[in-house]
Write an enzyme that holds these catalytic residues in place. Structure first.
Site, PDB file in Angstrom:
ATOM      1  N   GLY A   6       0.770  -1.213   0.005  1.00 14.94           N
ATOM      2  CA  GLY A   6       0.080  -0.354   0.078  1.00 14.94           C
ATOM      3  C   GLY A   6       0.741   1.259  -0.055  1.00 14.94           C
ATOM      4  O   GLY A   6       1.841   1.310   0.720  1.00 14.94           O
ATOM      5  N   GLN A  25      -5.355  -9.035  -2.558  1.00 14.43           N
ATOM      6  CA  GLN A  25      -5.336  -7.883  -1.505  1.00 14.43           C
ATOM      7  C   GLN A  25      -6.662  -7.618  -1.009  1.00 14.43           C
ATOM      8  O   GLN A  25      -7.144  -7.407   0.164  1.00 14.43           O
ATOM      9  CB  GLN A  25      -4.778  -6.600  -1.969  1.00 14.43           C
ATOM     10  CG  GLN A  25      -3.245  -6.866  -2.116  1.00 14.43           C
ATOM     11  CD  GLN A  25      -2.888  -7.176  -3.590  1.00 14.43           C
ATOM     12  OE1 GLN A  25      -3.559  -7.732  -4.212  1.00 14.43           O
ATOM     13  NE2 GLN A  25      -1.729  -6.889  -3.749  1.00 14.43           N
ATOM     14  N   ASP A  66      -1.376   4.280  -6.531  1.00  5.90           N
ATOM     15  CA  ASP A  66      -0.059   4.413  -6.104  1.00  5.90           C
ATOM     16  C   ASP A  66       0.788   5.379  -6.608  1.00  5.90           C
ATOM     17  O   ASP A  66       1.768   5.935  -6.017  1.00  5.90           O
ATOM     18  CB  ASP A  66       0.558   2.991  -6.728  1.00  5.90           C
ATOM     19  CG  ASP A  66       0.139   1.884  -6.105  1.00  5.90           C
ATOM     20  OD1 ASP A  66      -1.228   1.281  -6.214  1.00  5.90           O
ATOM     21  OD2 ASP A  66       0.716   1.436  -4.775  1.00  5.90           O
ATOM     22  N   ASN A 122      -2.595   2.296 -10.291  1.00  4.99           N
ATOM     23  CA  ASN A 122      -3.173   1.852  -9.100  1.00  4.99           C
ATOM     24  C   ASN A 122      -3.271   0.141  -9.498  1.00  4.99           C
ATOM     25  O   ASN A 122      -2.793  -0.361 -10.673  1.00  4.99           O
ATOM     26  CB  ASN A 122      -4.579   1.982  -8.696  1.00  4.99           C
ATOM     27  CG  ASN A 122      -4.944   1.640  -7.404  1.00  4.99           C
ATOM     28  OD1 ASN A 122      -4.223   1.644  -6.285  1.00  4.99           O
ATOM     29  ND2 ASN A 122      -6.028   1.062  -7.150  1.00  4.99           N
TER      30      ASN A 122
HETATM   31  O1  MRU Z   1       0.889  -4.193  -4.763  1.00  4.54           O
HETATM   32  P1  MRU Z   1       0.362  -3.355  -3.579  1.00  4.54           P
HETATM   33  O2  MRU Z   1      -0.548  -4.357  -2.684  1.00  4.54           O
HETATM   34  O3  MRU Z   1       1.268  -2.643  -2.674  1.00  4.54           O
HETATM   35  O4  MRU Z   1      -0.894  -2.315  -4.258  1.00  4.54           O
HETATM   36  C1  MRU Z   1      -1.404  -1.652  -3.484  1.00  4.54           C
HETATM   37  C2  MRU Z   1      -2.350  -0.911  -4.130  1.00  4.54           C
HETATM   38  O5  MRU Z   1      -2.378  -0.882  -5.416  1.00  4.54           O
HETATM   39  C3  MRU Z   1      -3.471   0.276  -3.271  1.00  4.54           C
HETATM   40  O6  MRU Z   1      -4.432   0.118  -4.143  1.00  4.54           O
HETATM   41  C4  MRU Z   1      -2.712   1.618  -3.378  1.00  4.54           C
HETATM   42  O7  MRU Z   1      -1.386   1.271  -2.788  1.00  4.54           O
HETATM   43  C5  MRU Z   1      -3.548   2.464  -2.528  1.00  4.54           C
HETATM   44  S1  MRU Z   1      -3.063   2.606  -0.826  1.00  4.54           S
HETATM   45  C6  MRU Z   1      -4.104   3.327   0.035  1.00  4.54           C
END
Ligand code: MRU
Length: 343
Positions: free
Chosen positions: A42, A191, A232, A242
């Site tokens: 995240g 996730q 992201d 994202n």
């Molecule tokens: O690969 P990840 O689990 O780190 O990806 C996370 C995301 O894409 C989330 O939607 C994003 O970071 C939003 S965090 C509030």
């Protein structure tokens, strides 16, 4: 994420929801590993871990002369930066920590270490406040009996507070709105199923888990009123990087005239990226996609799998971007320039 008694602890997200295991991060190598192996994930959460890690590196170099401590910190910054490429909060937080020793004159290492600690705590607390503010701003969009679709994870595991998109949902629920959330499972790593669904159930928010391919039929049946997801990295023109699958959700929602909002703190906007085409997209192992099917190693070695961790949702598909300073509207290049005071 917990920072207490000078210790940084995270919940190992790869073990959820089966087990709630806390791990302590006490070196740059441990933090790098935790970020790269997705024990913490995240965008804001990754940035906060990097900030505390820069402080930990300073603390661990307390015996060195000031100039040597600077080079230790520079090398930690370069190292941590490589842990994951897409979420800009990582480099944003590292740059803020670097500004502490690059721009201010510290008389000795002890003073510098104290300033590094204060900056890391400030980054953490600012994110928690931003989450609250985004929640208040975004909750206005949610009416009674709304069904909200969300993708990936955006709650307290992903941020320094109660979350971005989930923060909006918590704020609306706190304000007494009756609502229900459809949670995209978020293939391949789940996730949504592992983290978002778990968090919402802990908060007693009515929610239903769906696999990603079910979203379109729910929209067509008129069962989704609003789509909320995080980000992201957001480019200067409003394109949003994202979790993979976000673009499909946004495109489908547009087809069904359902409003779509990305919820993100201003630290997620990267004004150096003119558009989403400039944003680096992390490619991950084929094993992540194949693991649920039970392929053995020999077959895995020959398998061709496309596994980008993120995609770009073009700004045109967004109804707005919910930030701690209000909702940014179209044209996003103008609203983003204004909120960030860019020329
Ligand atoms: O690969 P990840 O689990 O780190 O990806 C996370 C995301 O894409 C989330 O939607 C994003 O970071 C939003 S965090 C509030």
């Amino acid at each position: 994420m917990i920072f207490k008694d000078d210790q940084l602890q995270i919940i190992d997200q790869t073990r959820l929801p089966a087990e709630r295991v806390y791990i302590t991060l006490s070196s740059k190598e441990e933090s790098f590993d935790a970020i790269a192996r997705l024990r913490v994930r995240g965008a804001p959460a990754i940035g906060i871990v990097a900030a505390y890690t820069m402080y930990i590196v300073a603390r661990r170099s307390s015996d060195l002369p000031l100039s040597k401590m600077h080079s230790e910190l520079d090398s930690a910054a370069r190292y941590l930066q490589k842990s994951r490429p897409t979420a800009v909060n990582l480099s944003w937080a590292i740059r803020r920590m670097q500004a502490v020793y690059k721009t201010a004159n510290h008389p000795d290492t002890a003073t510098l270490i104290r300033s590094m600690r204060a900056e890391a705590v400030a980054i953490h607390e600012e994110d928690a406040r931003a989450c609250r503010a985004m929640g208040q701003v975004g909750a206005e969009l949610i009416a009674d009996d709304f069904n909200i679709l969300t993708h990936c994870h955006t709650g307290s595991l992903a941020t320094g507070g109660w979350g971005t998109a989930l923060g909006v949902i918590y704020a609306a629920a706190e304000a007494g709105r009756r609502l229900h959330v459809y949670v995209d499972e978020t293939r391949p790593l789940g996730q949504g199923g592992r983290l978002t669904f778990w968090e919402l159930m802990q908060h007693n928010i009515p929610c239903t888990l769906i696999t990603d391919s079910m979203a379109g039929s729910l929209m067509r049946a008129g069962r989704i009123n609003l789509v909320l997801f995080g980000a992201d990295r957001i480019a200067r023109n409003g394109d949003v990087a994202n979790k993979i699958g976000t673009y499909s959700v946004a495109a489908l929602a547009n087809m069904h005239a359902i409003p779509v909002y990305s919820v993100a703190p201003l630290s997620t906007i990267d004004a150096d990226m003119k558009s989403g085409a400039d944003i680096p997209i992390e490619q991950r192992s084929s094993k992540e996609v194949l693991q649920i099917y039970g392929y053995n190693d020999t077959l895995l070695d020959n398998a061709s799998v496309y596994n980008p961790a993120f995609d770009i949702t073009p700004a045109g598909l967004l109804s707005g971007i919910i930030t701690e300073k209000g909702i940014l509207g179209k044209p996003f290049d103008k609203s983003i320039s204004k909120i960030l005071n860019l020329k």
